[in-house]
Motif scaffolding. Structure first.
Motif, PDB file in Angstrom:
ATOM      1  N   GLU A 195      68.859  55.518  25.082  1.00 54.71           N
ATOM      2  CA  GLU A 195      68.144  54.926  26.214  1.00 54.71           C
ATOM      3  C   GLU A 195      69.058  54.643  27.402  1.00 54.71           C
ATOM      4  O   GLU A 195      68.630  54.002  28.367  1.00 54.71           O
ATOM      5  CB  GLU A 195      67.463  53.628  25.776  1.00 54.71           C
ATOM      6  CG  GLU A 195      66.417  53.812  24.695  1.00 54.71           C
ATOM      7  CD  GLU A 195      65.312  54.768  25.116  1.00 54.71           C
ATOM      8  OE1 GLU A 195      64.860  54.653  26.281  1.00 54.71           O
ATOM      9  OE2 GLU A 195      64.913  55.613  24.313  1.00 54.71           O
ATOM     10  N   ASP A 196      70.275  55.108  27.354  1.00 57.03           N
ATOM     11  CA  ASP A 196      71.217  54.869  28.448  1.00 57.03           C
ATOM     12  C   ASP A 196      70.936  55.854  29.575  1.00 57.03           C
ATOM     13  O   ASP A 196      71.260  57.041  29.490  1.00 57.03           O
ATOM     14  CB  ASP A 196      72.655  55.027  27.933  1.00 57.03           C
ATOM     15  CG  ASP A 196      73.678  54.618  28.975  1.00 57.03           C
ATOM     16  OD1 ASP A 196      73.271  54.265  30.095  1.00 57.03           O
ATOM     17  OD2 ASP A 196      74.883  54.646  28.670  1.00 57.03           O
ATOM     18  N   ALA A 197      70.363  55.354  30.660  1.00 60.59           N
ATOM     19  CA  ALA A 197      69.988  56.226  31.780  1.00 60.59           C
ATOM     20  C   ALA A 197      71.202  56.800  32.498  1.00 60.59           C
ATOM     21  O   ALA A 197      71.143  57.919  33.024  1.00 60.59           O
ATOM     22  CB  ALA A 197      69.125  55.445  32.769  1.00 60.59           C
ATOM     23  N   THR A 198      72.301  56.067  32.520  1.00 60.75           N
ATOM     24  CA  THR A 198      73.480  56.548  33.249  1.00 60.75           C
ATOM     25  C   THR A 198      74.065  57.811  32.623  1.00 60.75           C
ATOM     26  O   THR A 198      74.608  58.656  33.331  1.00 60.75           O
ATOM     27  CB  THR A 198      74.572  55.464  33.290  1.00 60.75           C
ATOM     28  OG1 THR A 198      74.926  55.100  31.965  1.00 60.75           O
ATOM     29  CG2 THR A 198      74.075  54.242  34.029  1.00 60.75           C
ATOM     30  N   LEU A 199      73.938  57.938  31.312  1.00 63.59           N
ATOM     31  CA  LEU A 199      74.440  59.143  30.658  1.00 63.59           C
ATOM     32  C   LEU A 199      73.676  60.372  31.156  1.00 63.59           C
ATOM     33  O   LEU A 199      74.276  61.416  31.441  1.00 63.59           O
ATOM     34  CB  LEU A 199      74.313  59.017  29.141  1.00 63.59           C
ATOM     35  CG  LEU A 199      75.311  58.067  28.464  1.00 63.59           C
ATOM     36  CD1 LEU A 199      74.918  57.831  27.014  1.00 63.59           C
ATOM     37  CD2 LEU A 199      76.723  58.644  28.536  1.00 63.59           C
ATOM     38  N   TYR A 200      72.354  60.256  31.254  1.00 61.25           N
ATOM     39  CA  TYR A 200      71.553  61.378  31.760  1.00 61.25           C
ATOM     40  C   TYR A 200      71.845  61.650  33.233  1.00 61.25           C
ATOM     41  O   TYR A 200      71.907  62.807  33.658  1.00 61.25           O
ATOM     42  CB  TYR A 200      70.063  61.079  31.573  1.00 61.25           C
ATOM     43  CG  TYR A 200      69.588  61.199  30.149  1.00 61.25           C
ATOM     44  CD1 TYR A 200      69.402  62.451  29.565  1.00 61.25           C
ATOM     45  CD2 TYR A 200      69.319  60.067  29.395  1.00 61.25           C
ATOM     46  CE1 TYR A 200      68.951  62.566  28.251  1.00 61.25           C
ATOM     47  CE2 TYR A 200      68.866  60.174  28.082  1.00 61.25           C
ATOM     48  CZ  TYR A 200      68.690  61.429  27.519  1.00 61.25           C
ATOM     49  OH  TYR A 200      68.251  61.545  26.218  1.00 61.25           O
ATOM     50  N   GLU A 201      72.034  60.590  33.999  1.00 63.69           N
ATOM     51  CA  GLU A 201      72.294  60.765  35.431  1.00 63.69           C
ATOM     52  C   GLU A 201      73.632  61.460  35.669  1.00 63.69           C
ATOM     53  O   GLU A 201      73.753  62.372  36.495  1.00 63.69           O
ATOM     54  CB  GLU A 201      72.262  59.390  36.114  1.00 63.69           C
ATOM     55  CG  GLU A 201      72.300  59.449  37.636  1.00 63.69           C
ATOM     56  CD  GLU A 201      73.715  59.376  38.165  1.00 63.69           C
ATOM     57  OE1 GLU A 201      73.960  59.906  39.265  1.00 63.69           O
ATOM     58  OE2 GLU A 201      74.581  58.797  37.476  1.00 63.69           O
ATOM     59  N   MET A 202      74.659  61.053  34.916  1.00 62.46           N
ATOM     60  CA  MET A 202      75.968  61.686  35.042  1.00 62.46           C
ATOM     61  C   MET A 202      75.929  63.133  34.561  1.00 62.46           C
ATOM     62  O   MET A 202      76.535  64.025  35.168  1.00 62.46           O
ATOM     63  CB  MET A 202      76.999  60.874  34.251  1.00 62.46           C
ATOM     64  CG  MET A 202      77.244  59.485  34.830  1.00 62.46           C
ATOM     65  SD  MET A 202      77.951  58.319  33.620  1.00 62.46           S
ATOM     66  CE  MET A 202      79.554  59.030  33.356  1.00 62.46           C
ATOM     67  N   LYS A 203      75.180  63.359  33.490  1.00 60.35           N
ATOM     68  CA  LYS A 203      75.033  64.717  32.971  1.00 60.35           C
ATOM     69  C   LYS A 203      74.353  65.619  34.000  1.00 60.35           C
ATOM     70  O   LYS A 203      74.730  66.789  34.175  1.00 60.35           O
ATOM     71  CB  LYS A 203      74.228  64.688  31.667  1.00 60.35           C
ATOM     72  CG  LYS A 203      74.058  66.044  31.003  1.00 60.35           C
ATOM     73  CD  LYS A 203      73.291  65.896  29.699  1.00 60.35           C
ATOM     74  CE  LYS A 203      73.056  67.251  29.043  1.00 60.35           C
ATOM     75  NZ  LYS A 203      72.302  67.124  27.765  1.00 60.35           N
ATOM     76  N   SER A 204      73.363  65.093  34.710  1.00 65.43           N
ATOM     77  CA  SER A 204      72.675  65.877  35.734  1.00 65.43           C
ATOM     78  C   SER A 204      73.639  66.267  36.852  1.00 65.43           C
ATOM     79  O   SER A 204      73.597  67.401  37.353  1.00 65.43           O
ATOM     80  CB  SER A 204      71.505  65.077  36.297  1.00 65.43           C
ATOM     81  OG  SER A 204      70.852  65.787  37.323  1.00 65.43           O
ATOM     82  N   GLN A 205      74.506  65.344  37.250  1.00 64.23           N
ATOM     83  CA  GLN A 205      75.478  65.657  38.294  1.00 64.23           C
ATOM     84  C   GLN A 205      76.390  66.812  37.885  1.00 64.23           C
ATOM     85  O   GLN A 205      76.662  67.729  38.669  1.00 64.23           O
ATOM     86  CB  GLN A 205      76.323  64.428  38.603  1.00 64.23           C
ATOM     87  CG  GLN A 205      75.564  63.283  39.268  1.00 64.23           C
ATOM     88  CD  GLN A 205      76.515  62.179  39.682  1.00 64.23           C
ATOM     89  OE1 GLN A 205      77.495  62.412  40.370  1.00 64.23           O
ATOM     90  NE2 GLN A 205      76.236  60.956  39.244  1.00 64.23           N
ATOM     91  N   VAL A 206      76.856  66.766  36.652  1.00 61.50           N
ATOM     92  CA  VAL A 206      77.759  67.817  36.167  1.00 61.50           C
ATOM     93  C   VAL A 206      77.025  69.159  36.065  1.00 61.50           C
ATOM     94  O   VAL A 206      77.572  70.211  36.406  1.00 61.50           O
ATOM     95  CB  VAL A 206      78.354  67.397  34.800  1.00 61.50           C
ATOM     96  CG1 VAL A 206      79.043  68.572  34.137  1.00 61.50           C
ATOM     97  CG2 VAL A 206      79.340  66.260  34.990  1.00 61.50           C
ATOM     98  N   LEU A 207      75.768  69.132  35.620  1.00 59.88           N
ATOM     99  CA  LEU A 207      74.995  70.375  35.525  1.00 59.88           C
ATOM    100  C   LEU A 207      74.775  70.993  36.902  1.00 59.88           C
ATOM    101  O   LEU A 207      74.777  72.220  37.051  1.00 59.88           O
ATOM    102  CB  LEU A 207      73.653  70.104  34.843  1.00 59.88           C
ATOM    103  CG  LEU A 207      73.725  69.818  33.335  1.00 59.88           C
ATOM    104  CD1 LEU A 207      72.396  69.289  32.822  1.00 59.88           C
ATOM    105  CD2 LEU A 207      74.123  71.088  32.575  1.00 59.88           C
TER     106      LEU A 207
END
Length: 262
Positions: A92-104
């Motif tokens: 449920e950690d939203a920051t992990l998904y947000e950071m992953k999106s930046q890298v993608l």
């Protein structure tokens, strides 16, 4: 690209696999314990659960920081691997998904980037940076209208953000205006082409008096020709003669006819 540092605390939820492991261990402890120390078992279970949650949060933070360090050094694939492992502990950690999106997005993988940003927004709809990242990913796919909406939501959450206001939203609106201008030019060019095609075809009035008179004259000529038959006669000496014979009084050639053709 936004910073990869901590932006908020991690939630208290853990993954399903970790929870199942905890339940299995707790069941084993309950079987060993007797009926007399039920109260102690409850307290022990509570402490074990708290310890497990703390351990998951601690391990997830460690993986997140490692991934951020790798991303800053442009080792994007390794960073994504670290964050995927962290998401197994704290899904449920939203920051992990947000950071992953930046890298993608840095890897030009726009469809997965949009998906990761959408996951971040679902888990924390009040995260202005998650909406900002979603808008940038949508802009990378050419979804300008959706990107403008995402940037507007980000500004609604954090109105004083100059980056979203002056850079992201301003750029998206400029692209939107260019897109509308291009569509307008295309429609005008299509309409002009249709008009030219219609002008190239003369608009004849097939019911005018001149056309009717010409048609009547042609009909009379065809009627006169059909009333008589033309016969071509070639004699034995090679002479060619054209004879018009009528139906009511046919002309009968003599014995000198060599060839007769209609």
């Amino acid at each position: 690209m936004a910073s990869f540092g901590w932006k908020r605390k991690i939630g208290e939820k853990v993954s399903k696999a970790t929870s199942q492991q905890f339940e299995a261990e707790a069941a084993d402890d309950k079987d060993v314990a007797g009926d007399d120390d039920d109260g102690n078992w409850v307290q022990a279970t509570k402490r074990r659960k708290e310890a497990l949650l703390e351990d998951c949060v601690k391990k997830s933070k460690q993986l997140k920081d490692e991934g951020a360090s790798l991303a800053e050094n442009r080792r994007y694939r390794e960073a994504i691997h670290k964050w995927d492992k962290a998401l197994q502990l704290t899904p449920e950690d939203a920051t992990l998904y947000e950071m992953k999106s930046q890298v993608l997005m840095s890897l030009h993988e726009m469809f997965p980037a949009v998906h990761a940003a959408e996951m971040a927004v679902q888990r924390n709809p009040r995260s202005w940076d998650a909406w900002q990242t979603l808008g940038r990913a949508q802009l990378g796919l050419g979804e300008i209208a959706l990107a403008i909406r995402s940037f507007q939501v980000s500004l609604h959450i954090f109105p004083m953000n100059p980056e979203v206001w002056k850079e992201d939203l301003s750029w998206a609106r400029k692209l939107h205006e260019q897109q509308k201008a291009t569509k307008t030019e295309a429609v005008q060019a299509l309409a002009k082409g249709k008009a030219l095609a219609q002008e190239s075809i003369p608009d004849y009035d097939f019911e005018s008096d001149e056309i009717v008179a010409v048609c009547a004259a042609i009909a009379e000529k065809e009627k006169a020709l059909s009333a008589a038959k033309t016969v071509v006669i070639v004699s034995a000496s090679g002479a060619v003669e054209t004879v018009i014979e009528k139906d009511n009084c046919p002309t009968t050639p003599d014995e000198t006819i060599f060839i007769r053709a209609r």
